[in-house]
Design a protein around this motif. Sequence first.
Motif, PDB file in Angstrom:
ATOM      1  N   PHE A   1      32.919  35.916  44.085  1.00 22.50           N
ATOM      2  CA  PHE A   1      32.237  34.631  44.250  1.00 22.50           C
ATOM      3  C   PHE A   1      31.409  34.625  45.535  1.00 22.50           C
ATOM      4  O   PHE A   1      30.267  34.155  45.559  1.00 22.50           O
ATOM      5  N   GLY A   2      31.992  35.183  46.591  1.00 23.66           N
ATOM      6  CA  GLY A   2      31.275  35.241  47.871  1.00 23.66           C
ATOM      7  C   GLY A   2      29.985  36.042  47.759  1.00 23.66           C
ATOM      8  O   GLY A   2      28.945  35.630  48.277  1.00 23.66           O
ATOM      9  N   GLN A   3      30.044  37.166  47.074  1.00 23.99           N
ATOM     10  CA  GLN A   3      28.851  37.997  46.929  1.00 23.99           C
ATOM     11  C   GLN A   3      27.800  37.293  46.067  1.00 23.99           C
ATOM     12  O   GLN A   3      26.596  37.401  46.328  1.00 23.99           O
ATOM     13  N   ARG A   4      28.242  36.576  45.061  1.00 26.88           N
ATOM     14  CA  ARG A   4      27.313  35.826  44.206  1.00 26.88           C
ATOM     15  C   ARG A   4      26.603  34.735  45.020  1.00 26.88           C
ATOM     16  O   ARG A   4      25.390  34.556  44.920  1.00 26.88           O
ATOM     17  N   PHE A   5      27.369  34.023  45.831  1.00 24.15           N
ATOM     18  CA  PHE A   5      26.800  32.986  46.692  1.00 24.15           C
ATOM     19  C   PHE A   5      25.859  33.611  47.723  1.00 24.15           C
ATOM     20  O   PHE A   5      24.787  33.079  48.011  1.00 24.15           O
ATOM     21  N   MET A   6      26.253  34.738  48.268  1.00 17.88           N
ATOM     22  CA  MET A   6      25.445  35.438  49.271  1.00 17.88           C
ATOM     23  C   MET A   6      24.072  35.813  48.713  1.00 17.88           C
ATOM     24  O   MET A   6      23.044  35.666  49.395  1.00 17.88           O
ATOM     25  N   LYS A   7      24.024  36.278  47.472  1.00 16.36           N
ATOM     26  CA  LYS A   7      22.752  36.659  46.865  1.00 16.36           C
ATOM     27  C   LYS A   7      21.807  35.464  46.732  1.00 16.36           C
ATOM     28  O   LYS A   7      20.592  35.616  46.782  1.00 16.36           O
ATOM     29  N   ARG A   8      22.372  34.283  46.588  1.00 10.79           N
ATOM     30  CA  ARG A   8      21.564  33.076  46.394  1.00 10.79           C
ATOM     31  C   ARG A   8      21.161  32.417  47.712  1.00 10.79           C
ATOM     32  O   ARG A   8      20.139  31.738  47.774  1.00 10.79           O
ATOM     33  N   THR A   9      21.972  32.602  48.750  1.00  6.14           N
ATOM     34  CA  THR A   9      21.763  31.844  49.988  1.00  6.14           C
ATOM     35  C   THR A   9      21.584  32.703  51.237  1.00  6.14           C
ATOM     36  O   THR A   9      21.139  32.202  52.262  1.00  6.14           O
ATOM     37  N   GLY A  10      21.994  33.967  51.160  1.00  6.31           N
ATOM     38  CA  GLY A  10      21.965  34.823  52.340  1.00  6.31           C
ATOM     39  C   GLY A  10      23.137  34.626  53.268  1.00  6.31           C
ATOM     40  O   GLY A  10      23.171  35.179  54.371  1.00  6.31           O
ATOM     41  N   ARG A  11      24.137  33.862  52.824  1.00  5.75           N
ATOM     42  CA  ARG A  11      25.317  33.568  53.639  1.00  5.75           C
ATOM     43  C   ARG A  11      26.562  33.599  52.762  1.00  5.75           C
ATOM     44  O   ARG A  11      26.477  33.368  51.548  1.00  5.75           O
ATOM     45  N   MET A  12      27.718  33.842  53.394  1.00  2.00           N
ATOM     46  CA  MET A  12      28.975  33.694  52.674  1.00  2.00           C
ATOM     47  C   MET A  12      29.368  32.208  52.670  1.00  2.00           C
ATOM     48  O   MET A  12      29.103  31.491  53.629  1.00  2.00           O
ATOM     49  N   PRO A  13      30.021  31.744  51.597  1.00  2.00           N
ATOM     50  CA  PRO A  13      30.438  30.343  51.542  1.00  2.00           C
ATOM     51  C   PRO A  13      31.680  30.082  52.380  1.00  2.00           C
ATOM     52  O   PRO A  13      32.494  30.983  52.593  1.00  2.00           O
ATOM     53  N   ASN A  14      31.799  28.841  52.851  1.00  2.00           N
ATOM     54  CA  ASN A  14      33.027  28.437  53.529  1.00  2.00           C
ATOM     55  C   ASN A  14      33.854  27.566  52.593  1.00  2.00           C
ATOM     56  O   ASN A  14      33.521  27.384  51.424  1.00  2.00           O
ATOM     57  N   MET A  15      34.954  26.988  53.105  1.00  2.00           N
ATOM     58  CA  MET A  15      35.825  26.209  52.225  1.00  2.00           C
ATOM     59  C   MET A  15      35.161  24.922  51.739  1.00  2.00           C
ATOM     60  O   MET A  15      35.492  24.422  50.656  1.00  2.00           O
ATOM     61  N   ILE A  16      34.222  24.364  52.514  1.00  2.00           N
ATOM     62  CA  ILE A  16      33.549  23.140  52.085  1.00  2.00           C
ATOM     63  C   ILE A  16      32.670  23.429  50.873  1.00  2.00           C
ATOM     64  O   ILE A  16      32.682  22.690  49.875  1.00  2.00           O
ATOM     65  N   GLN A  17      31.917  24.494  50.955  1.00  2.00           N
ATOM     66  CA  GLN A  17      30.985  24.833  49.879  1.00  2.00           C
ATOM     67  C   GLN A  17      31.712  25.273  48.612  1.00  2.00           C
ATOM     68  O   GLN A  17      31.375  24.831  47.510  1.00  2.00           O
ATOM     69  N   THR A  18      32.735  26.105  48.762  1.00  2.00           N
ATOM     70  CA  THR A  18      33.502  26.510  47.593  1.00  2.00           C
ATOM     71  C   THR A  18      34.325  25.346  47.065  1.00  2.00           C
ATOM     72  O   THR A  18      34.524  25.208  45.849  1.00  2.00           O
ATOM     73  N   GLY A  19      34.783  24.483  47.963  1.00  2.00           N
ATOM     74  CA  GLY A  19      35.476  23.272  47.533  1.00  2.00           C
ATOM     75  C   GLY A  19      34.573  22.360  46.722  1.00  2.00           C
ATOM     76  O   GLY A  19      35.004  21.707  45.763  1.00  2.00           O
ATOM     77  N   THR A  20      33.292  22.305  47.089  1.00  2.00           N
ATOM     78  CA  THR A  20      32.334  21.505  46.317  1.00  2.00           C
ATOM     79  C   THR A  20      32.130  22.096  44.931  1.00  2.00           C
ATOM     80  O   THR A  20      32.042  21.370  43.929  1.00  2.00           O
ATOM     81  N   TYR A  21      32.047  23.424  44.853  1.00  2.00           N
ATOM     82  CA  TYR A  21      31.995  24.100  43.549  1.00  2.00           C
ATOM     83  C   TYR A  21      33.185  23.659  42.695  1.00  2.00           C
ATOM     84  O   TYR A  21      33.033  23.282  41.527  1.00  2.00           O
ATOM     85  N   SER A  22      34.373  23.704  43.268  1.00  2.00           N
ATOM     86  CA  SER A  22      35.592  23.342  42.547  1.00  2.00           C
ATOM     87  C   SER A  22      35.579  21.878  42.123  1.00  2.00           C
ATOM     88  O   SER A  22      35.967  21.543  40.997  1.00  2.00           O
ATOM     89  N   ALA A  23      35.113  20.993  43.005  1.00  2.00           N
ATOM     90  CA  ALA A  23      35.080  19.563  42.699  1.00  2.00           C
ATOM     91  C   ALA A  23      34.134  19.277  41.534  1.00  2.00           C
ATOM     92  O   ALA A  23      34.474  18.527  40.606  1.00  2.00           O
ATOM     93  N   VAL A  24      32.936  19.870  41.575  1.00  2.00           N
ATOM     94  CA  VAL A  24      31.970  19.670  40.489  1.00  2.00           C
ATOM     95  C   VAL A  24      32.512  20.231  39.185  1.00  2.00           C
ATOM     96  O   VAL A  24      32.449  19.579  38.127  1.00  2.00           O
ATOM     97  N   LEU A  25      33.067  21.435  39.238  1.00  4.29           N
ATOM     98  CA  LEU A  25      33.594  22.064  38.024  1.00  4.29           C
ATOM     99  C   LEU A  25      34.757  21.249  37.450  1.00  4.29           C
ATOM    100  O   LEU A  25      34.838  21.031  36.230  1.00  4.29           O
ATOM    101  N   SER A  26      35.640  20.777  38.315  1.00  2.00           N
ATOM    102  CA  SER A  26      36.791  19.983  37.856  1.00  2.00           C
ATOM    103  C   SER A  26      36.334  18.666  37.244  1.00  2.00           C
ATOM    104  O   SER A  26      36.875  18.219  36.219  1.00  2.00           O
ATOM    105  N   TYR A  27      35.343  18.031  37.852  1.00  4.46           N
ATOM    106  CA  TYR A  27      34.802  16.788  37.305  1.00  4.46           C
ATOM    107  C   TYR A  27      34.215  17.022  35.913  1.00  4.46           C
ATOM    108  O   TYR A  27      34.474  16.259  34.976  1.00  4.46           O
ATOM    109  N   LEU A  28      33.455  18.095  35.775  1.00  4.62           N
ATOM    110  CA  LEU A  28      32.831  18.382  34.484  1.00  4.62           C
ATOM    111  C   LEU A  28      33.872  18.753  33.428  1.00  4.62           C
ATOM    112  O   LEU A  28      33.721  18.403  32.247  1.00  4.62           O
TER     113      LEU A  28
END
Length: 415
Positions: free
Chosen positions: A301-328
Amino acid sequence: MVKGIGGAAFAVALAGTALGSGVTASQAQDSAQGAYSGGVVRIGILNDQSGLYAQFGGAGSVEAARMAVEDIGGKVGGVPVEILSADHQNKPDIASAIARQWYDRDGVDAIMELTTSSVALAVQGLSKEKKKITITTGAASSDLTGKACTPYGYHWAYDTHALAVGTGGALTRSGGKTWFFLTADYAFGTALENDTGAVVKANGGTVVGSVRHPLSNQDFSSFLLQAQGSKAQVIGLANAGLDTSNSIKQAAEYGITDGGQKLAALLFTLSEVHGLGIKAAQGLTLTEGWYWDLNDETRAFGQRFMKRTGRMPNMIQTGTYSAVLSYLKAVKAAGTDETDAVNAKLKELPVDDVFTHNGRVQKTGLMVHDMYLFEIKKPADSKGEWDLYKLVSTIPGQEAYASEAESGCPLVAAK
């Protein structure tokens, strides 16, 4: 500025396809859209995109939300999913105005991320009035699912109680018995100081004093001198983002750690550690809810995010992924975006994704999951730009978070 993302890209391409029994794709789509307000599911990502928390969540959280939409297939129940985003500038009045516009004019079903506790509390209150769901991943105050809880408010990723248990508990048990707090002067800082102070005292320590500083402060000299003069063994930094980074930099200039006092970065994420640099941050202890290098799944997941943003994700960003996915997932299970139906599914379904595989949601709206205590590596031990943490221990969710009975949430008390 408010942005819309990905609406046309996720259009349903079913027109003219026969589904059997005389029902055309067009008719099926009309039926599906009837269960969803406006024939679309809209989620707003509201956070700081230009200020001291811009790397904390910022554009990275918006990108993580897009990834979650992609991973569920771009639509739920046959209707497209759209992501809106806006910069609240860390101001509750601006955040509330954007949220009100999203609900009243733009048909937004739920708002997420909400960096800055004063913003999160304000928007959560408005959302209760509007009967809309919020999932906070950026703000920290445990009051969100405590005394300020609402039927439609959720807290994902972490909170001040979990941070206090992790970092505060570890440092006190390891000998840091006297504490002085340097605290951001708003709801988050107060909650973090209070929660950490309680953990310090529960582990046999004492709080010898504290001082409050303005949000987005530049000069910490007077505050740090008070902390230094307290002779406390640990200076607890109850702030975040650039405020924490600047506190650490200026503490080094005053020789505070060289003098034997230890700094506790009570809310410090991978983004801020990277920005500060491993040399300046080495040896600090911190608590996070997620790290990219925990296992093969998180690394992918980190490498996938890195390819899109140039950075590794932190817990806030991955937590947002989880929140959106859980809501959907909850919307899909409910077969509608109607708030009460989705709300029931959010509290019923387990949270099982790259962020956590053992998450559960309390009646308070708090998502309980394991937390991690890390130590920042020495430069010689790091194998790359983002190889910054050494795992010290895993903190089980039931230990990290307050129970429903302990929360102070009126929803629980009323049961």
